[in-house]
Design a protein around this motif. Structure first.
Motif, PDB file in Angstrom:
ATOM      1  N   GLN A 199       2.381   7.118  -6.533  1.00  0.00           N
ATOM      2  CA  GLN A 199       1.519   8.231  -6.962  1.00  0.00           C
ATOM      3  C   GLN A 199       2.290   9.546  -6.883  1.00  0.00           C
ATOM      4  O   GLN A 199       2.246  10.370  -7.794  1.00  0.00           O
ATOM      5  N   LEU A 200       2.998   9.719  -5.781  1.00  0.00           N
ATOM      6  CA  LEU A 200       3.785  10.949  -5.606  1.00  0.00           C
ATOM      7  C   LEU A 200       4.887  11.026  -6.669  1.00  0.00           C
ATOM      8  O   LEU A 200       5.154  12.080  -7.234  1.00  0.00           O
ATOM      9  N   GLU A 253       0.823  -1.213   0.000  1.00  0.00           N
ATOM     10  CA  GLU A 253       0.000   0.000   0.000  1.00  0.00           C
ATOM     11  C   GLU A 253       0.852   1.257   0.000  1.00  0.00           C
ATOM     12  O   GLU A 253       0.596   2.195  -0.758  1.00  0.00           O
ATOM     13  N   HIS A 254       1.839   1.268   0.847  1.00  0.00           N
ATOM     14  CA  HIS A 254       2.687   2.455   0.929  1.00  0.00           C
ATOM     15  C   HIS A 254       3.541   2.634  -0.318  1.00  0.00           C
ATOM     16  O   HIS A 254       3.858   3.750  -0.705  1.00  0.00           O
ATOM     17  N   TYR A 288       1.307   4.316  -2.828  1.00  0.00           N
ATOM     18  CA  TYR A 288       1.132   5.695  -2.441  1.00  0.00           C
ATOM     19  C   TYR A 288       2.343   6.540  -2.862  1.00  0.00           C
ATOM     20  O   TYR A 288       2.203   7.609  -3.455  1.00  0.00           O
ATOM     21  N   LEU A 289       3.533   6.015  -2.580  1.00  0.00           N
ATOM     22  CA  LEU A 289       4.749   6.729  -2.990  1.00  0.00           C
ATOM     23  C   LEU A 289       4.839   6.807  -4.511  1.00  0.00           C
ATOM     24  O   LEU A 289       5.339   7.792  -5.058  1.00  0.00           O
ATOM     25  N   THR A 303      10.842  11.876  -6.618  1.00  0.00           N
ATOM     26  CA  THR A 303      10.424  12.026  -5.215  1.00  0.00           C
ATOM     27  C   THR A 303      11.002  10.922  -4.326  1.00  0.00           C
ATOM     28  O   THR A 303      11.543  11.204  -3.254  1.00  0.00           O
ATOM     29  N   LYS A 345       3.606  12.127 -10.064  1.00  0.00           N
ATOM     30  CA  LYS A 345       3.354  13.570 -10.120  1.00  0.00           C
ATOM     31  C   LYS A 345       4.670  14.334 -10.180  1.00  0.00           C
ATOM     32  O   LYS A 345       4.759  15.378 -10.807  1.00  0.00           O
TER      33      LYS A 345
END
Lengths: 302, 302
Positions: free
Chosen positions: B239-240, B232-233, B236-237, B247, B243
């Motif tokens: 996704q960042l 999950e994490h 999430y990362l 990152t 963008k």
């Protein structure tokens, strides 16, 4: 049916991150106690001090002001008119109505008389609107508070604001910013003390307090905040919060408890006085005087 | 058309986070150089040392082994058969095929002979499968490496793994874990040195290296990893990262550069020897011996 943990009446509110059911009346009590505990935890201020609350007309700043008064603190309001058209007109009215209703003192300052409105500043400066506006507001809030004899400036930053900023500064390990991420910045040469008594209150909790207290606040967001990166990061954190209630509070509180002490050890930035206006500044020319210079040179060109 | 920054031929690959276009051949070179630079940056090991590579049959560990050999390091493989049915059979075969193809030494260890298979362990222990399996693997990897005279144990943890773990430990400000989040854990009483030479290589980059090097690896994920919070994490990362490319790398590298030195200052945990097996442990009874005890007492009950 959920029941209020205090009085056993039907609960109107369930606070996920605290696993707490409360009726409306006891929610208000819980909120005010939580603000009071935060003030005490961080030694923010006492009942003897004169506090200036930065008021925007939104739910956070009006809830803060309301709670401080109910808790018996001496708190006056300060509204800066940013000159953002209809948005500023409406929010000023909300702040004025609130002050009048509760017979409180509200100071106002018109940014366009001091330097220029935010839309005008924005056209001369390439920084994101929120960062530009924030830096100008901080300057005038501090100057006004100090000159009028307030020892403390209180802002309505809530847990969502603080955890989002913490998140961004953590993703980049911006240690210099992390070192300043504390709900109390002590008074320093030229600076009044700055405090964030809502730092452990979520956005939802503060909106709920405003609604249940009958506070009429401006609901629309500032038109310049659209697309701000902080909004994106708030959304991310809210996804995490939905999956695991309490994430934001844990992230923020544990930072203060475990990491902040390690960072604090390191040295202070050296502060000086702005050569033009004499306000405290990290450069020989402060942010606002630099903006003024830019504005006047642009106007000369025209 | 994008062109390879090295030879000007048509680029096959564009690395977003590095803003780099490369042809296939120069991608392999870039990858190996990056592994070499990471080894040097963190003083992981030298060409004189005997390295044991923990091999799972997946893209990361096989890419690592491949790159180390091409860079001229002395690296043997070590495969632990976890006894996870078809998944373990397939992954063992991939590891064996790779070793045979490149004429390398592969050691294997059968977990069910040492203690029990992961599915069996899982039925006796309530911890998440990944944490249980990880702790048992670490024990046998360290023991095997030390007993066979390897000074270094290298694992294929990549940037996605490391930044996801960092992310979780940061959300909770798990300072004790953050202190250990470094790509080299030095040798210590009973412990061989542990290194992660792919810590600055993303999952995609390592898969690409495997494919372009003709490495046949197991693509399916371990069936027990489904629903693991780390996945999950990672999402999430990612996704960042989508963008704002870079990152993950910035989050991880800046942690190592800016925060880790502050954390390192604090004191070490006190390590002792397990009373039963004599392996290093943070408690008087190590994790594995505690599991063995649990297993035998459960079996007695039956």
């Amino acid at each position: 049916m959920r029941r209020c943990i205090k009085c056993g009446k039907k609960a109107q509110i369930y606070l996920h991150s605290h696993r707490l059911s409360l009726c409306g009346e006891h929610y208000l009590e819980w909120f005010e106690n939580r603000v009071e505990r935060t003030i005490k935890e961080f030694n923010m201020f006492t009942k003897e001090e004169k506090i200036l609350v930065a008021v925007s007309g939104g739910k956070d700043s009006l809830s803060l002001w309301h709670a401080l008064i109910k808790l018996g603190y001496q708190a006056d309001g300060f509204y800066i008119n940013l000159g953002i058209g209809d948005y500023s007109q409406k929010s000023l009215q909300k702040a004025k109505d609130f002050a009048e209703k509760h017979q409180l003192t509200l100071h106002t300052l018109d940014l366009s008389k001091e330097i220029a409105s935010v839309p005008e500043l924005k056209s001369y400066d390439s920084r994101p609107a929120c960062s530009l506006c924030g830096s100008v507001k901080r300057y005038y809030m501090n100057k006004f508070a100090r000159e009028k004899g307030y020892t403390v400036l209180a802002t309505g930053h809530n847990l969502d604001d603080e955890s989002a900023v913490l998140f961004v500064n953590t993703l980049n390990w911006n240690v210099e910013y992390l070192k300043r991420q504390y709900p109390v910045l002590p008074e320093d040469d030229g600076f009044v003390r700055k405090v964030k008594p809502l730092c452990k209150i979520s956005e939802k909790e503060s909106a709920l307090y405003a609604v249940l207290s009958g506070i009429d606040y401006i609901e629309e967001e500032c038109p310049f905040s659209e697309g701000a990166t902080s909004i994106e990061h708030k959304l991310y954190l809210s996804q995490l919060e939905d999956k695991s209630p309490g994430t934001k509070l844990r992230f923020y509180s544990e930072f203060l408890r475990k990491l902040y002490p390690l960072l604090k050890e390191s040295s202070k930035g050296n502060l000086q006085k702005c050569e033009v206006c004499g306000e405290p500044s990290s450069n020989s020319l402060c942010n606002v005087c630099r903006l003024k210079l830019k504005l006047s040179s642009q106007k000369e060109k025209i």
